[in-house]
Design a protein around this motif. Structure first.
Motif, PDB file in Angstrom:
ATOM      1  N   VAL A 139      -3.551  34.308  20.042  1.00  0.00           N
ATOM      2  CA  VAL A 139      -3.817  34.142  21.470  1.00  0.00           C
ATOM      3  C   VAL A 139      -4.279  32.722  21.800  1.00  0.00           C
ATOM      4  O   VAL A 139      -3.805  32.115  22.763  1.00  0.00           O
ATOM      5  N   GLU A 140      -5.208  32.195  21.007  1.00  0.00           N
ATOM      6  CA  GLU A 140      -5.836  30.908  21.349  1.00  0.00           C
ATOM      7  C   GLU A 140      -4.840  29.748  21.464  1.00  0.00           C
ATOM      8  O   GLU A 140      -4.928  28.948  22.403  1.00  0.00           O
ATOM      9  N   PRO A 141      -3.874  29.599  20.532  1.00  0.00           N
ATOM     10  CA  PRO A 141      -2.925  28.479  20.692  1.00  0.00           C
ATOM     11  C   PRO A 141      -2.095  28.582  21.972  1.00  0.00           C
ATOM     12  O   PRO A 141      -1.754  27.560  22.576  1.00  0.00           O
ATOM     13  N   ILE A 142      -1.790  29.814  22.399  1.00  0.00           N
ATOM     14  CA  ILE A 142      -0.961  29.993  23.590  1.00  0.00           C
ATOM     15  C   ILE A 142      -1.741  29.663  24.857  1.00  0.00           C
ATOM     16  O   ILE A 142      -1.280  28.890  25.708  1.00  0.00           O
ATOM     17  N   VAL A 143      -2.942  30.239  24.987  1.00  0.00           N
ATOM     18  CA  VAL A 143      -3.721  29.951  26.197  1.00  0.00           C
ATOM     19  C   VAL A 143      -4.200  28.500  26.197  1.00  0.00           C
ATOM     20  O   VAL A 143      -4.434  27.912  27.258  1.00  0.00           O
ATOM     21  N   GLY A 144      -4.305  27.903  25.005  1.00  0.00           N
ATOM     22  CA  GLY A 144      -4.648  26.486  24.929  1.00  0.00           C
ATOM     23  C   GLY A 144      -3.597  25.602  25.570  1.00  0.00           C
ATOM     24  O   GLY A 144      -3.915  24.513  26.080  1.00  0.00           O
ATOM     25  N   ALA A 162      -8.867  32.926  32.515  1.00  0.00           N
ATOM     26  CA  ALA A 162      -8.389  34.052  33.319  1.00  0.00           C
ATOM     27  C   ALA A 162      -7.037  34.575  32.832  1.00  0.00           C
ATOM     28  O   ALA A 162      -6.694  35.743  33.061  1.00  0.00           O
ATOM     29  N   SER A 163      -6.273  33.721  32.169  1.00  0.00           N
ATOM     30  CA  SER A 163      -4.910  34.101  31.782  1.00  0.00           C
ATOM     31  C   SER A 163      -4.876  35.074  30.613  1.00  0.00           C
ATOM     32  O   SER A 163      -3.888  35.794  30.446  1.00  0.00           O
ATOM     33  N   ILE A 164      -5.913  35.114  29.807  1.00  0.00           N
ATOM     34  CA  ILE A 164      -5.887  35.961  28.609  1.00  0.00           C
ATOM     35  C   ILE A 164      -5.578  37.405  28.983  1.00  0.00           C
ATOM     36  O   ILE A 164      -4.714  38.058  28.372  1.00  0.00           O
ATOM     37  N   SER A 165      -6.251  37.918  30.009  1.00  0.00           N
ATOM     38  CA  SER A 165      -6.065  39.328  30.377  1.00  0.00           C
ATOM     39  C   SER A 165      -4.714  39.565  31.052  1.00  0.00           C
ATOM     40  O   SER A 165      -4.230  40.704  31.076  1.00  0.00           O
ATOM     41  N   ARG A 166      -4.098  38.527  31.624  1.00  0.00           N
ATOM     42  CA  ARG A 166      -2.761  38.677  32.213  1.00  0.00           C
ATOM     43  C   ARG A 166      -1.680  38.595  31.149  1.00  0.00           C
ATOM     44  O   ARG A 166      -0.664  39.278  31.230  1.00  0.00           O
ATOM     45  N   TRP A 167      -1.884  37.753  30.179  1.00  0.00           N
ATOM     46  CA  TRP A 167      -0.835  37.479  29.200  1.00  0.00           C
ATOM     47  C   TRP A 167      -0.817  38.455  28.032  1.00  0.00           C
ATOM     48  O   TRP A 167       0.228  38.631  27.397  1.00  0.00           O
ATOM     49  N   PHE A 168      -1.967  39.076  27.720  1.00  0.00           N
ATOM     50  CA  PHE A 168      -2.063  39.962  26.551  1.00  0.00           C
ATOM     51  C   PHE A 168      -2.869  41.206  26.901  1.00  0.00           C
ATOM     52  O   PHE A 168      -3.789  41.138  27.718  1.00  0.00           O
ATOM     53  N   THR A 169      -2.544  42.316  26.268  1.00  0.00           N
ATOM     54  CA  THR A 169      -3.396  43.497  26.424  1.00  0.00           C
ATOM     55  C   THR A 169      -4.731  43.236  25.735  1.00  0.00           C
ATOM     56  O   THR A 169      -4.820  42.417  24.807  1.00  0.00           O
ATOM     57  N   ALA A 170      -5.773  43.917  26.190  1.00  0.00           N
ATOM     58  CA  ALA A 170      -7.127  43.658  25.687  1.00  0.00           C
ATOM     59  C   ALA A 170      -7.235  43.914  24.194  1.00  0.00           C
ATOM     60  O   ALA A 170      -7.892  43.155  23.459  1.00  0.00           O
ATOM     61  N   ASP A 171      -6.585  44.963  23.711  1.00  0.00           N
ATOM     62  CA  ASP A 171      -6.689  45.278  22.275  1.00  0.00           C
ATOM     63  C   ASP A 171      -6.016  44.203  21.430  1.00  0.00           C
ATOM     64  O   ASP A 171      -6.532  43.799  20.384  1.00  0.00           O
ATOM     65  N   PHE A 172      -4.871  43.706  21.898  1.00  0.00           N
ATOM     66  CA  PHE A 172      -4.179  42.644  21.148  1.00  0.00           C
ATOM     67  C   PHE A 172      -4.998  41.360  21.155  1.00  0.00           C
ATOM     68  O   PHE A 172      -5.155  40.710  20.111  1.00  0.00           O
ATOM     69  N   TYR A 190       5.338  47.530  23.976  1.00  0.00           N
ATOM     70  CA  TYR A 190       3.916  47.603  24.280  1.00  0.00           C
ATOM     71  C   TYR A 190       3.396  46.165  24.258  1.00  0.00           C
ATOM     72  O   TYR A 190       3.176  45.576  23.203  1.00  0.00           O
ATOM     73  N   ALA A 191       3.240  45.596  25.445  1.00  0.00           N
ATOM     74  CA  ALA A 191       2.833  44.198  25.577  1.00  0.00           C
ATOM     75  C   ALA A 191       2.442  43.962  27.023  1.00  0.00           C
ATOM     76  O   ALA A 191       2.787  44.744  27.912  1.00  0.00           O
ATOM     77  N   ALA A 192       1.726  42.878  27.243  1.00  0.00           N
ATOM     78  CA  ALA A 192       1.474  42.419  28.610  1.00  0.00           C
ATOM     79  C   ALA A 192       2.538  41.385  28.961  1.00  0.00           C
ATOM     80  O   ALA A 192       3.716  41.594  28.683  1.00  0.00           O
ATOM     81  N   HIS A 193       2.144  40.234  29.524  1.00  0.00           N
ATOM     82  CA  HIS A 193       3.126  39.327  30.108  1.00  0.00           C
ATOM     83  C   HIS A 193       3.901  38.505  29.079  1.00  0.00           C
ATOM     84  O   HIS A 193       5.050  38.133  29.323  1.00  0.00           O
ATOM     85  N   LEU A 194       3.294  38.194  27.948  1.00  0.00           N
ATOM     86  CA  LEU A 194       3.995  37.391  26.933  1.00  0.00           C
ATOM     87  C   LEU A 194       4.459  38.301  25.807  1.00  0.00           C
ATOM     88  O   LEU A 194       3.906  38.322  24.708  1.00  0.00           O
ATOM     89  N   SER A 195       5.513  39.042  26.064  1.00  0.00           N
ATOM     90  CA  SER A 195       5.980  40.039  25.098  1.00  0.00           C
ATOM     91  C   SER A 195       6.507  39.400  23.822  1.00  0.00           C
ATOM     92  O   SER A 195       6.445  40.006  22.754  1.00  0.00           O
ATOM     93  N   ASN A 196       7.009  38.166  23.907  1.00  0.00           N
ATOM     94  CA  ASN A 196       7.525  37.538  22.683  1.00  0.00           C
ATOM     95  C   ASN A 196       6.414  37.271  21.684  1.00  0.00           C
ATOM     96  O   ASN A 196       6.623  37.326  20.473  1.00  0.00           O
ATOM     97  N   VAL A 197       5.200  36.992  22.190  1.00  0.00           N
ATOM     98  CA  VAL A 197       4.054  36.768  21.307  1.00  0.00           C
ATOM     99  C   VAL A 197       3.479  38.100  20.849  1.00  0.00           C
ATOM    100  O   VAL A 197       3.268  38.329  19.653  1.00  0.00           O
ATOM    101  N   GLN A 198       3.238  39.006  21.796  1.00  0.00           N
ATOM    102  CA  GLN A 198       2.567  40.254  21.438  1.00  0.00           C
ATOM    103  C   GLN A 198       3.461  41.179  20.622  1.00  0.00           C
ATOM    104  O   GLN A 198       2.989  41.810  19.674  1.00  0.00           O
ATOM    105  N   ALA A 199       4.739  41.286  20.975  1.00  0.00           N
ATOM    106  CA  ALA A 199       5.643  42.175  20.240  1.00  0.00           C
ATOM    107  C   ALA A 199       6.265  41.495  19.018  1.00  0.00           C
ATOM    108  O   ALA A 199       6.829  42.171  18.159  1.00  0.00           O
ATOM    109  N   GLY A 200       6.172  40.169  18.956  1.00  0.00           N
ATOM    110  CA  GLY A 200       6.514  39.422  17.753  1.00  0.00           C
ATOM    111  C   GLY A 200       7.854  39.752  17.127  1.00  0.00           C
ATOM    112  O   GLY A 200       8.911  39.565  17.734  1.00  0.00           O
TER     113      GLY A 200
END
Length: 262
Positions: A169-174, A151-161, A239-249
């Motif tokens: 994504v996988e190591p973080i949600v893991g 369930a967290s994937i859609s909260r933590w990251f935008t769908a396109d990312f 442009y990021a969802a909840h984990l901007s440090n991962v998505q915006a890198g």
């Protein structure tokens, strides 16, 4: 990994970078561990001695009896700084880590140089959100954590990312799937009970507020609320969802570095 012995257990940490450089503390979000910051380490350690740790109830740190409080987590940070003989540090926290940063800025201003509050709010959610999650996790244990991971994937990251970057994504949600249910639930209570809306004006450290335009958990509006109440605070939106440090890198890392080195 090294650990600091607290009164009730060990707090796991990593200290990396030049020993003579200023110290930057990184504080993880609810349901992750210190490795959520891996992408930032190469850039940050060029300029700082980076101290990251697993918040109580997460990663390899102690899982004590809950519920916890943000004050308790903040005092863990002060104990970590004391144990490492660090008088003052920069602090960057995301989500729950941002609540810890607010507590430190309000209650231990003499220990904080500059403050970065990422994807957070002065108050996150309501008891109606948190209490059912606490009950579900405590009742369901490890399986409930695996369900939360999905369930967290859609909260933590935008769908396109998320669709284009499974390797990020996988190591973080893991991390969420591996988090102690008891530790997670105890920290859900800490987030539920934290409310700094009337205290933000006490923060005197130079502050940068980082928001994600696609963050439905802690919105840019939440960020602007904090900016209006913390004197001189800056705000940046990625442009990021909840984990901007991962998505915006890299973009995230550079903006934080520009602020910390100003």
């Amino acid at each position: 990994m090294p650990a600091v012995r607290l009164a009730d257990g060990d707090l796991n940490y990593l200290l990396e970078g030049p020993a003579t450089a200023p110290v930057l503390v990184l504080s993880n979000s609810l349901g992750t561990d210190l490795h959520m910051w891996d992408a930032q380490i190469p850039a940050f350690t060029q300029h700082f001695q980076v101290l990251r740790y697993d918040t109580r109830g997460h990663g390899a740190s102690l899982v004590s009896e809950g519920p916890y409080s943000i004050e308790q987590n903040g005092r863990d940070v002060l104990a970590l700084l004391d144990a490492l003989d660090i008088a003052k540090a920069h602090f960057c926290g995301l989500s729950m880590g941002g609540l810890i940063g607010q507590w430190l800025g309000i209650n231990a201003p003499e220990r904080i140089e500059r403050l970065v509050l990422c994807n957070t709010a002065a108050k996150i959610g309501t008891p109606e959100v948190w209490n059912p999650r606490i009950e579900t996790v405590l009742a369901g244990g490890a399986q409930a954590m695996r369900d939360l991971r999905n369930a967290s994937i859609s909260r933590w990251f935008t769908a396109d990312f998320a669709g284009a970057n499974p390797g990020k994504v996988e190591p973080i949600v893991g991390m969420l799937a591996q988090t102690s249910p008891e530790g997670y639930a105890a920290n859900c209570a800490a987030v539920r009970d934290a409310d700094f809306r009337e205290q933000l004006g006490a923060i005197r450290a130079p502050t940068l507020i980082v928001c994600g335009s696609g963050d439905l958990v802690t919105t840019t509006e939440n960020g602007r609320f904090m900016q209006e109440r913390i004197a001189g605070a800056e705000l940046v939106e990625f442009y990021a969802a909840h984990l901007s440090n991962v998505q915006a890198g890299d973009e995230f890392s550079q903006r934080v570095l520009d602020f910390l080195r100003a």
